[in-house]
Design a protein around this motif. Structure first.
Motif, PDB file in Angstrom:
ATOM      1  N   VAL A   1       0.803  -1.066   0.009  1.00 18.01           N
ATOM      2  CA  VAL A   1       0.095   0.024  -0.116  1.00 18.01           C
ATOM      3  C   VAL A   1       1.097   1.212  -0.101  1.00 18.01           C
ATOM      4  N   ALA A   2       1.903   1.134   0.874  1.00 24.64           N
ATOM      5  CA  ALA A   2       2.837   2.486   0.866  1.00 24.64           C
ATOM      6  C   ALA A   2       3.568   2.662  -0.260  1.00 24.64           C
ATOM      7  N   LEU A   3       4.008   1.471  -0.999  1.00 29.47           N
ATOM      8  CA  LEU A   3       4.757   1.568  -2.388  1.00 29.47           C
ATOM      9  C   LEU A   3       3.805   2.104  -3.520  1.00 29.47           C
ATOM     10  N   VAL A   4       2.471   1.644  -3.274  1.00 29.54           N
ATOM     11  CA  VAL A   4       1.569   2.144  -4.617  1.00 29.54           C
ATOM     12  C   VAL A   4       1.322   3.506  -4.331  1.00 29.54           C
ATOM     13  N   LEU A   5       1.139   4.132  -3.062  1.00 25.20           N
ATOM     14  CA  LEU A   5       0.813   5.476  -2.768  1.00 25.20           C
ATOM     15  C   LEU A   5       1.852   6.283  -3.120  1.00 25.20           C
ATOM     16  N   GLY A   6       3.145   5.984  -2.852  1.00 20.90           N
ATOM     17  CA  GLY A   6       4.196   6.502  -3.181  1.00 20.90           C
ATOM     18  C   GLY A   6       4.501   6.722  -4.901  1.00 20.90           C
ATOM     19  N   GLY A   7       4.298   5.570  -5.312  1.00 18.86           N
ATOM     20  CA  GLY A   7       4.667   5.672  -6.788  1.00 18.86           C
ATOM     21  C   GLY A   7       3.349   6.478  -7.620  1.00 18.86           C
ATOM     22  N   ILE A   8       2.100   6.232  -6.837  1.00 17.24           N
ATOM     23  CA  ILE A   8       0.990   7.365  -7.400  1.00 17.24           C
ATOM     24  C   ILE A   8       1.214   8.810  -7.360  1.00 17.24           C
ATOM     25  N   PHE A   9       2.214   9.087  -6.472  1.00 15.28           N
ATOM     26  CA  PHE A   9       2.355  10.483  -5.994  1.00 15.28           C
ATOM     27  C   PHE A   9       3.442  11.029  -7.046  1.00 15.28           C
ATOM     28  N   LEU A  10       4.364   9.992  -7.106  1.00 18.31           N
ATOM     29  CA  LEU A  10       5.859  10.160  -8.071  1.00 18.31           C
ATOM     30  C   LEU A  10       4.902  10.520  -9.535  1.00 18.31           C
TER      31      LEU A  10
ATOM     32  N   PHE B   1      11.179  11.539 -11.356  1.00 13.28           N
ATOM     33  CA  PHE B   1      11.443  12.322 -10.172  1.00 13.28           C
ATOM     34  C   PHE B   1      13.166  11.924 -10.383  1.00 13.28           C
ATOM     35  N   TRP B   2      13.680  11.029 -10.967  1.00 18.74           N
ATOM     36  CA  TRP B   2      15.078  10.793 -11.040  1.00 18.74           C
ATOM     37  C   TRP B   2      15.928  11.650 -11.940  1.00 18.74           C
ATOM     38  N   LYS B   3      15.104  12.526 -12.657  1.00 16.39           N
ATOM     39  CA  LYS B   3      15.501  13.491 -13.562  1.00 16.39           C
ATOM     40  C   LYS B   3      15.733  14.759 -12.680  1.00 16.39           C
ATOM     41  N   ILE B   4      16.954  15.406 -12.789  1.00 18.62           N
ATOM     42  CA  ILE B   4      16.989  16.788 -12.356  1.00 18.62           C
ATOM     43  C   ILE B   4      15.996  17.692 -12.511  1.00 18.62           C
ATOM     44  N   GLN B   5      15.472  17.743 -13.795  1.00 20.28           N
ATOM     45  CA  GLN B   5      14.451  18.815 -14.141  1.00 20.28           C
ATOM     46  C   GLN B   5      13.277  18.521 -13.269  1.00 20.28           C
ATOM     47  N   ALA B   6      12.889  17.291 -12.536  1.00 13.14           N
ATOM     48  CA  ALA B   6      11.566  17.201 -11.739  1.00 13.14           C
ATOM     49  C   ALA B   6      11.892  18.068 -10.583  1.00 13.14           C
ATOM     50  N   TRP B   7      13.130  18.369 -10.069  1.00 12.15           N
ATOM     51  CA  TRP B   7      13.300  18.966  -8.867  1.00 12.15           C
ATOM     52  C   TRP B   7      13.692  20.440  -9.016  1.00 12.15           C
ATOM     53  N   LYS B   8      13.755  21.086 -10.172  1.00 13.09           N
ATOM     54  CA  LYS B   8      14.131  22.485 -10.294  1.00 13.09           C
ATOM     55  C   LYS B   8      12.772  23.141 -10.751  1.00 13.09           C
TER      56      LYS B   8
END
Length: 149
Positions: free
Chosen positions: A119-128, A139-146
């Motif tokens: 459940v925690a993994l699915v919720l985390g995945g949906i949010f990402l 999320f692993w690309k720097i542009q997602a964080w800028k």
């Protein structure tokens, strides 16, 4: 406004005031409701946070109070960012919430609560995924964080 390629077959117009996709709004509101429920449980009935055989003592109450304030603050910020259409802020908050879910899954594994790990993994995945929908980047690309959304 200039167009930019978001994914292979998706082009964004770069309009930061455009409404968010319905599914992103639903995910944000649902997560805010879950965070608020968790916050209220932490404050009003922390016995629900532990197994039936565990005891609630003053240390548990202190940590439950911290959980209350952090969960409620995050829920409020998610709703405010959504209401203000603050795309970059909402993206950052969703990245944070997704990361929290993955860390929760790790903590659940360590504490042998493996039944709730999926459940925690699915919720985390949906949010990402929702964050990627807003920013146009995984999320692993720097542009997602800028803050260039």
């Amino acid at each position: 406004m200039g167009e930019r390629v978001v994914h292979k077959n998706v082009v964004s117009k770069g309009n930061s005031s455009a409404p968010f996709p319905l599914w992103v709004r639903v995910v944000v509101i649902a997560r805010a409701i879950l965070l608020t429920a968790g916050a209220l449980i932490s404050l009003l009935h922390p016995i629900l946070l532990v197994s039936p055989r565990d005891e609630i003592n003053s240390a548990v109450r202190v940590f439950a109070a911290y959980t209350f304030s952090r969960d409620l603050a995050l829920a409020i910020m998610l709703v405010v960012a959504l209401a203000l259409r603050a795309r970059a802020t909402l993206n950052s908050l969703m990245l944070l919430t997704g990361l929290v879910q993955f860390l929760d899954a790790f903590a659940d594994c360590v504490d042998h609560r493996r039944a709730i790990v999926p459940v925690a993994l699915v919720l985390g995945g949906i949010f990402l995924c929702a964050a990627a929908s807003l920013s146009g980047y995984a999320f692993w690309k720097i542009q997602a964080w800028k803050q260039t959304i």
